[in-house]
Structure formats: structure tokens, C-alpha cells
Design a protein around this motif. Structure first.
Motif, PDB file in Angstrom:
ATOM      1  N   PRO A 123       0.536  -1.232  -0.118  1.00  0.00           N
ATOM      2  CA  PRO A 123       0.009   0.098  -0.104  1.00  0.00           C
ATOM      3  C   PRO A 123       0.966   1.442   0.011  1.00  0.00           C
ATOM      4  CG  PRO A 123       0.019  -0.890   2.258  1.00  0.00           C
ATOM      5  CD  PRO A 123       0.567  -2.000   1.410  1.00  0.00           C
ATOM      6  N   SER A 124       0.177   2.442  -0.274  1.00  0.00           N
ATOM      7  CA  SER A 124       1.024   3.679  -0.676  1.00  0.00           C
ATOM      8  C   SER A 124       1.293   4.160   0.776  1.00  0.00           C
ATOM      9  CB  SER A 124      -0.097   4.651  -1.335  1.00  0.00           C
ATOM     10  OG  SER A 124      -0.334   4.316  -2.577  1.00  0.00           O
ATOM     11  N   GLU A 125       0.590   3.824   1.804  1.00  0.00           N
ATOM     12  CA  GLU A 125       0.545   4.088   3.292  1.00  0.00           C
ATOM     13  C   GLU A 125       2.202   4.015   3.512  1.00  0.00           C
ATOM     14  OE1 GLU A 125      -1.967   2.751   2.110  1.00  0.00           O
ATOM     15  OE2 GLU A 125      -3.509   4.056   2.561  1.00  0.00           O
ATOM     16  N   ILE A 126       2.850   3.059   2.970  1.00  0.00           N
ATOM     17  CA  ILE A 126       4.300   3.075   3.553  1.00  0.00           C
ATOM     18  C   ILE A 126       4.877   4.530   3.371  1.00  0.00           C
ATOM     19  CG2 ILE A 126       6.449   2.370   2.809  1.00  0.00           C
ATOM     20  CD1 ILE A 126       5.123  -0.046   1.287  1.00  0.00           C
ATOM     21  N   ILE A 127       4.644   5.309   2.288  1.00  0.00           N
ATOM     22  CA  ILE A 127       5.392   6.764   2.607  1.00  0.00           C
ATOM     23  C   ILE A 127       4.464   7.798   2.199  1.00  0.00           C
ATOM     24  CG2 ILE A 127       7.480   5.721   1.597  1.00  0.00           C
ATOM     25  CD1 ILE A 127       6.652   6.694  -1.294  1.00  0.00           C
ATOM     26  N   SER A 128       3.109   7.422   1.783  1.00  0.00           N
ATOM     27  CA  SER A 128       2.257   8.549   1.311  1.00  0.00           C
ATOM     28  C   SER A 128       0.788   8.227   1.771  1.00  0.00           C
ATOM     29  CB  SER A 128       2.101   8.727   0.044  1.00  0.00           C
ATOM     30  OG  SER A 128       1.193   9.662  -0.451  1.00  0.00           O
ATOM     31  N   ALA A 129       0.073   9.272   2.658  1.00  0.00           N
ATOM     32  CA  ALA A 129      -1.378   9.113   2.856  1.00  0.00           C
ATOM     33  C   ALA A 129      -2.236   9.088   1.546  1.00  0.00           C
ATOM     34  CB  ALA A 129      -1.708   9.995   3.935  1.00  0.00           C
ATOM     35  N   GLN A 130      -1.734  10.040   0.746  1.00  0.00           N
ATOM     36  CA  GLN A 130      -2.599   9.921  -0.619  1.00  0.00           C
ATOM     37  C   GLN A 130      -2.083   8.561  -1.321  1.00  0.00           C
ATOM     38  OE1 GLN A 130      -3.164  13.544  -2.756  1.00  0.00           O
ATOM     39  NE2 GLN A 130      -2.163  14.663  -1.464  1.00  0.00           N
ATOM     40  N   PRO A 131      -2.976   8.103  -2.180  1.00  0.00           N
ATOM     41  CA  PRO A 131      -2.717   7.054  -3.080  1.00  0.00           C
ATOM     42  C   PRO A 131      -1.691   7.339  -3.780  1.00  0.00           C
ATOM     43  CG  PRO A 131      -5.089   7.270  -3.077  1.00  0.00           C
ATOM     44  CD  PRO A 131      -4.494   8.387  -2.331  1.00  0.00           C
TER      45      PRO A 131
END
Length: 642
Positions: A116-124
Motif C-alpha cells: 500500500p501507498s501508506e508506506i510513504i504517502s497518505a494519498q494513493p
């Protein structure tokens, strides 16, 4: 001179600042003020507000990024339990490290592989942008989001009022901009990995751009989006010729690409004249969208126009050909800073006195700044960083205790890898006039305190925002197009070629290089001083076949971006090895010492910029050899998790 924070706070405009948080109730505030690109006066007022309030906007940008992304895996590992509203900036700089690409590569590859993008970014993360810089021989990948396309669009729109301020009547015609897409791949996660400009040209933001005359191009979108670069080039130039009377500005992103287009025109103008004369598109243009779009532009047979173009192109010299073919052109828009500065003399030859304009400074990581004096001399181009694009920091760069490096006197290179000394970062408002810095960015898309690798010099201030001249890429010694070859890459490639000649009893005693842009396309030139074991003579057994094999081996050993430019884009010519006589590099050292280098500290420069030094080396050449085949290249692959 120091641009002080207190001055910035004095001039702080609360009304403007509030516009950056007008959407703060949304999950992801954009920090992009509303702006109508057709209203140039409003655009200039906005630029004045942005630069006047740069200090506060920078603080708000960092606060917004941290608020949005504090729960990502990356930031949580550094900031968990330490983030406080009162000292976000202090905690951020204290806890989060300054990083290179190798430090974050694993995080990005995990996203490419489906995590998932949440590794580095809250936005997709919606796509990965491939940088022309390389890591392990492959392009770097930078995360991007849907909202970041809006930021790029805002940035492009801010160029409009600046150009309208300095050039009248741009709404009375079209731009002949030669724009191209590059190869892209789908990663295991399904995300596309592609160059930043390919991403923008394929986006709805570009294709559905709001109507304003500044965005009207002679090239139909179908020709820009054509994946075949030769068909795209032909169709765009043909459309530009047909609409020559409407063209007010011409250009491409890079100087190298624009000059390649001129060389292409030199080779194909007769065929284009036939197309114009008969209202027929050449049969080898097989892309159906291109054919249809170009036929609409051609409209009807036009023998008068074909005769006029033929008359201009038949001359003995193509000096001033841009002005001759597009007589209403007010400027040529191309990047002429950094490695592209080497093309200025050739551009001036073809331009016929038309101004060269560099409007913007941007990269795959982020869009940075705008040239607020676009008609300045190319040597004086400076960029004002827009404070709402990202959070900016700077690593101070020392040059041998304030003195230019010894290599500079011979090389013309501003600084080398060993001349840099890092100290703690300073913020955008604390840089000093005349000092050199390496740019560090924290973006809305998941890069935190990332070293871009660009060396900049502070040239002045616009209101409270500093202005920077782009000096060079850190460690890069050779560049023709989007390729960036550093000293280590060059050494590895030369070492591979040495393995061919060493078993034959030959030794490579010294080498250097330069980017030869006297022809189109440009190419790398290597100067080699050779000897045989036990002798200084160059023996007859050193056949052309052996040296041509050395040329090909060097090319095969260079990185993916170089090989793509050679094979796919045809934007770099075959590499050349020039063999020089024994003692040539002693003469080069004597020349450098005569220009102020120290004998004790002298090192053979691995890239030559001095025309005098190149002339010396050329006078000693006893053999010239070129690669006879293009290097292997295929779209890079994403490492998958086992």
C-alpha cells in the motif's frame, strides 16, 4: 547578504496564507490558490504574494505535509511520539535524516510490487515517475499522486503571466513546441512507471487544459502522444510548417531535442514539401491517429507554401533558418542551463538572433522554480523557487575552503565530488548570496529530506524568495541529452573495455572525455593514451576492429538511460575513442599547471570542458574509432519480491 526570517514575517500576508488552507477541512489540503491562467494581472499578483510570504508558506507547507503523512510507515519510524504542533520544523530536522535514493529505494520498490501507498504517502500513489538519474544502472522511480498533477498544472499556469509581461501579443498566434512521450512500463502492482513529461502529456490535465492562447500548439495532441518518435517528429514538424504564419514561439523541453528536430528537418524537408504540395501524408506514417490529425491540418494542397519552404531550405547555409521558416517567432523556449548550455552556440546559429528563453526549473521529484526574467542572457538565467511546491532545504557546498578546485582551471567544471563538504541544512530563507548549495526537498508525494543532486548558486532575491542559478548535477561528468554519466560510471565502462586490450599486451595509461556537441546528435568522446608493455610506441597490431570493439564495450557498460538514448531515442551518436600519442597527458598537465593548478595536487580530469585543452588533445590524436553497433537496451524491469 542574508534574507532574514524577521523580514519575511514583517511582510507576511495573512489573507494569502489563508488561501493555502482554504481546503484544510479536507483530508488532503492542496495548498494551491485558485488562479485563472487567462488573467495575467492576477497571476503576477499571486507571484508577488508567493515570494513576499515565502517564509510563512514554507512553514505551512511542511506542517501540511507532516499532518497529512505523519502516520505513514516511513515518518512514523522517525517521528512517532516526537511531533508537536509548536516545533514541527525543529523535530522534523532533528529526527528525519537527509537521504539519497538508495536510502528510500526499497520503500518505492515495495509500492511498485503491490504494497500500500501508506508506506510513504497518505494519498494513493497513482504512478511512479522515472528519473533520468540512475541507480544501479536503472532509472530512479519517484512516487506521484493524482493531486500532484494539479500542482504541475498550477506551476505551468504561473509561466503564462511572466511571459505575457515580457513579450507582447502571445495571444495572437500559436506555439510550435516539439513534445514527445517516452517508453513506460507497468509495474507488478499495476502502477505505470514513466518519465514525468510522458505522465503529464498523457494526463487529463494536459489533454483537457483550459483554453488560453498560450496553450494553443501547432502539434495536435495525437502527434505528441504517438509512441513512435520518428513519426511523431515528422508529423509535428510538418504541422508546424503548414501553420508557419501563426507561429509566435518555438521550442522543446531540452536544447538537445530541439536541435535534433532541426537536423531531422534538414533530412526530411523535401518530403514534407511534397506532402504540403499534394495534401498527402507520407505512406510510412502508419499511426492512424497521426495521419488523421495531420490531414486535418494540411486541409488542402498548398503549392505556394511548399515552394516558399523549399526556397528557404535550399540555401547554402541553414544559418538563421528558424527565423526564415517561422518569421513571426518571438523567442525559442528550451532549457539552456546546466549541461544544456553546451548547445547555446548551435542554437544561436540556427536562430537568426531570436532570444533563447529558459522558463522553468523542474525534475521528476518536484517542480521547483520559474525564471522571472525570461529574456535575460542564457548565462544569467536564475530561477525563483515557488514556496508552495515543496519544502526546501539546502546543504552548503564548500569548494576547497572557498577557492575553486584545481581542476576548474583546466576543466571549466565548477566543482567535483571531492570538493564538496556537507554541513547541516538551512531553509529557503536562510541561504546567502553568492553561496553554493545542494537542493534537498520534502514533497507532498512521499519524499522526505531527499537530496535532489542539483548544485545551485544564490544569485539574488525577489521579494523574500531567493533566486538560484543551476550550476550542475552532483558527480555528473558527461551528458548529451537526458543521460547523466558520473565519473564512477565512466571508470567502470572504461575498465570493461580495458579487458579487451590488456590480454593483447596493451596498457591504457590515461584517459579523459568530453561531450562533443558539434554534430547532431552529440556523442561521447574518450581520449586514450596507450602503450605496450615495455614500449611507448603504438604498435600496428592495434587494429580498427579491436578499437571498435572497445567503443562498443564502453557503450554496453553505460547505464540504461544512455543506452535508451542511443538505441530507442537516437538522441546520442556512437561513442568515439581518440587514441593520442605518448606524452599527451603530460602536456595536458602542463597546460593545467600553467592555468594555476598545483603540480602536487593535480589529478587528470576525467571530463574536459576547456576548449584549449580539447584543442591540445585533438592535436595529438593518431587514430579515431567509433562504435559500429547500438548497445542492447530494453525497458527496465522492477525487482519483484521473492
Amino acid at each position: 547578504m542574508l534574507c532574514s526570517s524577521s523580514r519575511a514575517i514583517e511582510n507576511y500576508n495573512p489573507k494569502l496564507a489563508s488561501t493555502f488552507f482554504q481546503n484544510s477541512t479536507q483530508k488532503f489540503p492542496r495548498m494551491l490558490p485558485d488562479y485563472d491562467p487567462n488573467d495575467s494581472e492576477a497571476g503576477m499578483r499571486l507571484l508577488e504574494d508567493l515570494t513576499t510570504n515565502a517564509y510563512q508558506i514554507q512553514k505551512q507547507v511542511l506542517k501540511g505535509i507532516l499532518t497529512q503523512n505523519s502516520q505513514t510507515e516511513y515518518l512514523r519510524g522517525y517521528l512517532s511520539g516526537h511531533c508537536d504542533d509548536d516545533d514541527d520544523e525543529v523535530v522534523f530536522k532533528d529526527k528525519v535524516p537527509v537521504v539519497n535514493y538508495e536510502d528510500i529505494k526499497l520503500y518505492i520498490e515495495r509500492i511498485a510490487n503491490g504494497e500500500p501507498s501508506e508506506i510513504i504517502s497518505a494519498q494513493p500513489i497513482t504512478e511512479l515517475l522515472t528519473s533520468s538519474g540512475t541507480s544501479g544502472g536503472q532509472p530512479k522511480m519517484m512516487p506521484s499522486t493524482a493531486e500532484d498533477l494539479d500542482r504541475k498544472t498550477f506551476f505551468y499556469n504561473m509561466l503564462v503571466p511572466v511571459m505575457n509581461k515580457y513579450v507582447d501579443g502571445l495571444d495572437q498566434g500559436k506555439g510550435m513546441y516539439l513534445l514527445f512521450v517516452k517508453p513506460e512500463i507497468s509495474t507488478p502492482s499495476g502502477l505505470m512507471a514513466r518519465p514525468v513529461l510522458t505522465s503529464y502529456y498523457k494526463s487529463n490535465n494536459f489533454r483537457n487544459r483550459p483554453f488560453n492562447r498560450f496553450n494553443v500548439y501547432t502539434s495536435p495532441d495525437e502527434t505528441i502522444l504517438c509512441p513512435d518518435s520518428k513519426q511523431s517528429m515528422y508529423c509535428q514538424l510538418l504541422c508546424g510548417l503548414v501553420q508557419r504564419g501563426e507561429v509566435l514561439r518555438v521550442g522543446a523541453v531540452f536544447s538537445s531535442a530541439f536541435l535534433r528536430a532541426i537536423k531531422f528537418l534538414e533530412d526530411h524537408w523535401k518530403e514534407m514539401c511534397t506532402n504540403i504540395r499534394t495534401c498527402h501524408v507520407s505512406d510510412w506514417i502508419t499511426d492512424p491517429s497521426c495521419r488523421k490529425a495531420v490531414l486535418i491540418v494540411l486541409n488542402k494542397p498548398n503549392p505556394e507554401l511548399a515552394d516558399l519552404i523549399e526556397q528557404e531550405c535550399c540555401g547554402k547555409s541553414w544559418e538563421g533558418i528558424i527565423r526564415k521558416l517561422w518569421p513571426r517567432t518571438k523567442y525559442i523556449e528550451v532549457i539552456v542551463t546546466g549541461s544544456m548550455a553546451q548547445y547555446i552556440p548551435t542554437l544561436e546559429f540556427y536562430s537568426g538572433g531570436i532570444p533563447l528563453v529558459s522558463t522553468m526549473y523542474a525534475s521528476s521529484e518536484c517542480y521547483f522554480g520559474i525564471n522571472l526574467k525570461p529574456l535575460c542572457d542564457p548565462a544569467d538565467v536564475s530561477y525563483t523557487l515557488l514556496p508552495n511546491m515543496a519544502y526546501f532545504e539546502f546543504l552548503h557546498v564548500e569548494k576547497n575552503n572557498g577557492e575553486l578546485s584545481q581542476e576548474v582551471h583546466c576543466n571549466g567544471v565548477v566543482s567535483g565530488q571531492n570538493d564538496m563538504e556537507e554541513i547541516e541544512t538551512v531553509d529557503l530563507m536562510s541561504v546567502k548570496l553568492g553561496h553554493y548549495y545542494e537542493l534537498v526537498v520534502t514533497t507532498f508525494t512521499g519524499l522526505y529530506r531527499y537530496r535532489v543532486g542539483d548544485i545551485l548558486m544564490v544569485t539574488g532575491f525577489h521579494n523574500n524568495a531567493p533566486q538560484f542559478r543551476f550550476v550542475h548535477r552532483r558527480n555528473v561528468v558527461l551528458s548529451i541529452d537526458t543521460d547523466k554519466t558520473n565519473e564512477e560510471d565512466l571508470l567502470k565502462a572504461v575498465t570493461q573495455a580495458k579487458h579487451i586490450i590488456e590480454p593483447l599486451g596493451f596498457l591504457l595509461t590515461e584517459y579523459t572525455s568530453y561531450a562533443d556537441t558539434s554534430s547532431i546528435p552529440g556523442h561521447y568522446v574518450l581520449f586514450w593514451e596507450l602503450k605496450t608493455k615495455g614500449s611507448n610506441d603504438l604498435p600496428p597490431e592495434l587494429t580498427p576492429d579491436i578499437m571498435e570493439q572497445c567503443c562498443s564495450t564502453v557503450e554496453e557498460s553505460l547505464d540504461s538511460v544512455y543506452r535508451r538514448c542511443r538505441k530507442k531515442d537516437n538522441s546520442i551518436g556512437p561513442i568515439e575513442i581518440r587514441v593520442v600519442t605518448h606524452g599527451t597527458f603530460d602536456a595536458l598537465m602542463d597546460l593545467c599547471v600553467s592555468h594555476g593548478s598545483s603540480v602536487n595536487q593535480y589529478k587528470t580530469p576525467r571530463c574536459i570542458k576547456s576548449e584549449e585543452a580539447i584543442k591540445l588533445l585533438d592535436s595529438k590524436v593518431v587514430g579515431r574509432f567509433f562504435s559500429q553497433k547500438t548497445p542492447f537496451w530494453e525497458p527496465y524491469r522492477i525487482e519483484t519480491n521473492k
